[in-house]
Design a protein around this motif. Structure first.
Motif, short mmCIF file in Angstrom:
data_model
loop_
_atom_site.label_atom_id
_atom_site.label_comp_id
_atom_site.label_asym_id
_atom_site.label_seq_id
_atom_site.Cartn_x
_atom_site.Cartn_y
_atom_site.Cartn_z
N TRP A 1 34.37 37.71 35.93
CA TRP A 1 34.66 36.34 36.35
C TRP A 1 33.87 35.34 35.52
CZ3 TRP A 1 38.86 35.83 39.00
CH2 TRP A 1 39.29 36.88 39.80
N MET B 1 42.27 39.61 26.83
CA MET B 1 42.95 38.62 27.67
C MET B 1 43.12 37.35 26.85
SD MET B 1 40.82 39.03 31.23
CE MET B 1 41.92 38.00 32.19
N GLN C 1 46.06 34.01 30.08
CA GLN C 1 45.79 35.04 31.10
C GLN C 1 44.50 34.74 31.84
OE1 GLN C 1 46.02 38.33 28.31
NE2 GLN C 1 47.88 39.10 29.31
N GLN D 1 45.19 32.08 34.30
CA GLN D 1 45.96 32.65 35.40
C GLN D 1 45.05 33.42 36.36
OE1 GLN D 1 48.97 35.50 34.21
NE2 GLN D 1 50.15 35.10 36.05
N GLU D 2 44.16 34.24 35.83
CA GLU D 2 43.24 35.02 36.67
C GLU D 2 42.32 34.12 37.48
OE1 GLU D 2 42.72 38.35 37.42
OE2 GLU D 2 44.67 38.60 36.49
#
Length: 138
Positions: free
Chosen positions: A20, A44, A48, A51-52
């Motif tokens: 994170w 990533m 992406q 989005q996460e």
């Protein structure tokens, strides 16, 4: 150890306690890709990562329009995390009391567009308006 592929083509390794925080650093540094260790390792893209982190809602970082929807509490909190700002620091940056930032982060009221936009520009997720591009006057 995470690595970032920056937009200029360079690669840099970063220390982050977890995925994170590595994703937040990738956004802060405007990385094109985040390399995640593992078996097998994975990459990533910046899209992406957004989005996460749930910062990919259409229109979220766009210029103001009459149909603009304020960020959700989770979007606002995540932007503060990406910015790596305390409520007091964010308040100083946008010209409001830190207590107001904490209230918005706690779900009390809606974040005004100007506050959201300034923080988004600070983080680099929104471009500053340009008079040359007529974004403001159109």
């Amino acid at each position: 150890m995470f690595a970032l592929l920056l937009r200029d083509g360079s690669r840099t390794e970063i220390e982050a306690p977890d995925l994170w925080e590595a994703m937040r650093v990738a956004l802060r540094l405007d990385a094109a890709q985040l390399e995640v260790p593992g078996t097998p390792p994975r990459s990533m893209t910046a899209d992406q990562v957004r989005q996460e982190l749930a910062l990919d809602r259409p229109g979220l970082f766009d210029a103001y329009n009459p149909g603009w929807q304020p960020p959700s509490v989770s979007e606002f909190r995540e932007l503060l995390r990406v910015a790596d700002l305390s409520a007091s620091q964010a308040g100083q940056l946008v010209g409001v009391d830190g207590r107001k930032i904490r209230k918005w982060a706690g779900g009390e009221g809606e974040v005004p567009y100007a506050v959201w936009r300034l923080l988004s520009i600070y983080v680099g997720l929104a471009a500053a308006p340009s008079l040359a591009g007529n974004e403001i006057t159109n």
